[in-house]
Design an enzyme around this catalytic site. Structure first.
Site, PDB file in Angstrom:
ATOM      1  N   ALA A 165      -2.679   1.801  -0.253  1.00  0.00           N
ATOM      2  CA  ALA A 165      -3.697   0.625  -0.421  1.00  0.00           C
ATOM      3  C   ALA A 165      -3.776  -0.642   0.524  1.00  0.00           C
ATOM      4  O   ALA A 165      -4.427  -1.488   0.305  1.00  0.00           O
ATOM      5  CB  ALA A 165      -3.393  -0.089  -1.908  1.00  0.00           C
ATOM      6  N   ASP A 166      -3.063  -0.262   1.615  1.00  0.00           N
ATOM      7  CA  ASP A 166      -3.224  -1.146   2.729  1.00  0.00           C
ATOM      8  C   ASP A 166      -2.750  -0.707   4.236  1.00  0.00           C
ATOM      9  O   ASP A 166      -2.023  -1.281   4.936  1.00  0.00           O
ATOM     10  CB  ASP A 166      -2.346  -2.434   2.670  1.00  0.00           C
ATOM     11  CG  ASP A 166      -2.864  -3.781   3.609  1.00  0.00           C
ATOM     12  OD1 ASP A 166      -3.885  -3.742   3.786  1.00  0.00           O
ATOM     13  OD2 ASP A 166      -1.897  -4.572   3.763  1.00  0.00           O
ATOM     14  N   VAL A 167      -3.417   0.648   4.404  1.00  0.00           N
ATOM     15  CA  VAL A 167      -3.128   1.279   5.492  1.00  0.00           C
ATOM     16  C   VAL A 167      -3.957   0.516   6.721  1.00  0.00           C
ATOM     17  O   VAL A 167      -5.160   0.413   6.496  1.00  0.00           O
ATOM     18  CB  VAL A 167      -3.549   2.644   5.519  1.00  0.00           C
ATOM     19  CG1 VAL A 167      -3.328   3.436   6.932  1.00  0.00           C
ATOM     20  CG2 VAL A 167      -2.781   3.614   4.330  1.00  0.00           C
TER      21      VAL A 167
END
Length: 305
Positions: A165-167
């Site tokens: 969820a935060d690549v």
């Protein structure tokens, strides 16, 4: 105050002696924060985030001046913030369930007078964000090599039922040998289906310019394809120097020096990854890793010819 409780610490603490040492000569770190947190001594700060700072760390009693670990410590203004404690608990839960050479284990966690903290092995290398700032766009083969490893990390993450969820470039570390580590699972979330959605009140975290469109719609189910969109934005940025959307980005600038077949395959994969409709994206990180590996092999053959 919602804190990380002692039972929580006992569940995740591993013996430092069981952690294999990093090979090679260890750099000596000058300490600018002579302090203790839990059973750890912290050195200088090496990173800053929205809610936490990253400090060099070593177990106590200190063994010389070598710092083979890092401490992720909540900033003073967020001490006692229950939501941050929950995110850090979740980060432990997620990383404990993942078995991948591209994901770091958390070996200790807890809270003391300095706030909530996590302890992880130290990884030598630069983030992709640093590399982009210092050198601009990457060579196409390097970009494919790196993102293939990121896709492999996401295979392991998604198999456990979680999204990163935060690549983004700041959360991807690359060592001097080219090994990739995906870091910072603080915003990880369970994979959802059409019938399993977030409650309307549950906040969604992430970095806007790397976030899939469906993540910006409250109540829309978030599936593994959201991470693949972020992977696509990151790959695009590695090739062009600009994340999407950016009116100055030249979509095809990276393909000028490539054979037509390779450029066409990369272009096709990018356009699928960056589709606004998650159903039009590749349906698994494994599929993306396989396609990137195929392109990587082609480029290696061309380079060695």
């Amino acid at each position: 105050m919602s804190a990380i409780s002692v039972p929580f610490v006992e569940q995740i603490t591993l013996s430092v002696a069981t952690t294999p040492p990093r090979p090679g000569k260890r750099p000596r770190a000058a300490t600018s924060r002579e302090a203790s947190i839990g059973t750890w001594r912290t050195g200088r700060r090496i990173g800053m985030g929205s809610y936490c700072d990253i400090w060099l760390a070593q177990p106590q009693p200190a063994a010389g001046q070598f710092f083979d670990y890092v401490a992720k410590v909540a900033k003073p203004q967020y001490q006692g913030w229950g939501s941050l404690a929950q995110l850090m608990r979740q980060e432990v839960q997620v990383t404990q369930s993942i078995r991948s050479p591209h994901v770091l284990p958390i070996i200790d966690a807890g809270d003391d007078a300095d706030g909530h903290f996590l302890i992880l092995p130290r990884v030598e290398g630069l983030s992709l964000a640093q590399r982009l700032r210092e050198a601009g766009p990457l060579d196409c083969l390097d970009a494919i090599w790196i993102m293939r490893q990121v896709a492999q990390a996401l295979v392991a993450v998604h198999q456990t039922g979680w999204l990163h969820a935060d690549v983004k470039p700041a959360n991807i570390l690359v060592s001097s040998t080219g090994h990739v580590t995906l870091i910072d699972f603080g915003f990880a979330r369970p994979i959802q289906s059409q019938i399993r959605r977030d409650p309307p009140s549950l906040p969604r975290h992430g970095t806007l310019c790397y976030m899939a469109p469906e993540c910006q719609v409250q109540g829309y189910p978030i599936s593994a394809e959201a991470d693949l969109y972020s992977l696509g934005v990151t790959l695009f940025e590695l090739l062009t120097g600009h994340p999407l959307p950016n009116p100055h980005a030249n979509w095809n600038s990276w393909g000028d020096a490539l054979p037509l077949e390779s450029a066409s395959q990369i272009d096709s994969l990018l356009r699928k990854l960056l589709s606004n409709d998650p159903l039009r994206r590749p349906q698994s990180a494994g599929e993306v890793a396989s396609r990137l590996a195929s392109i990587e092999t082609q480029l290696l053959c061309i380079a060695s010819a």
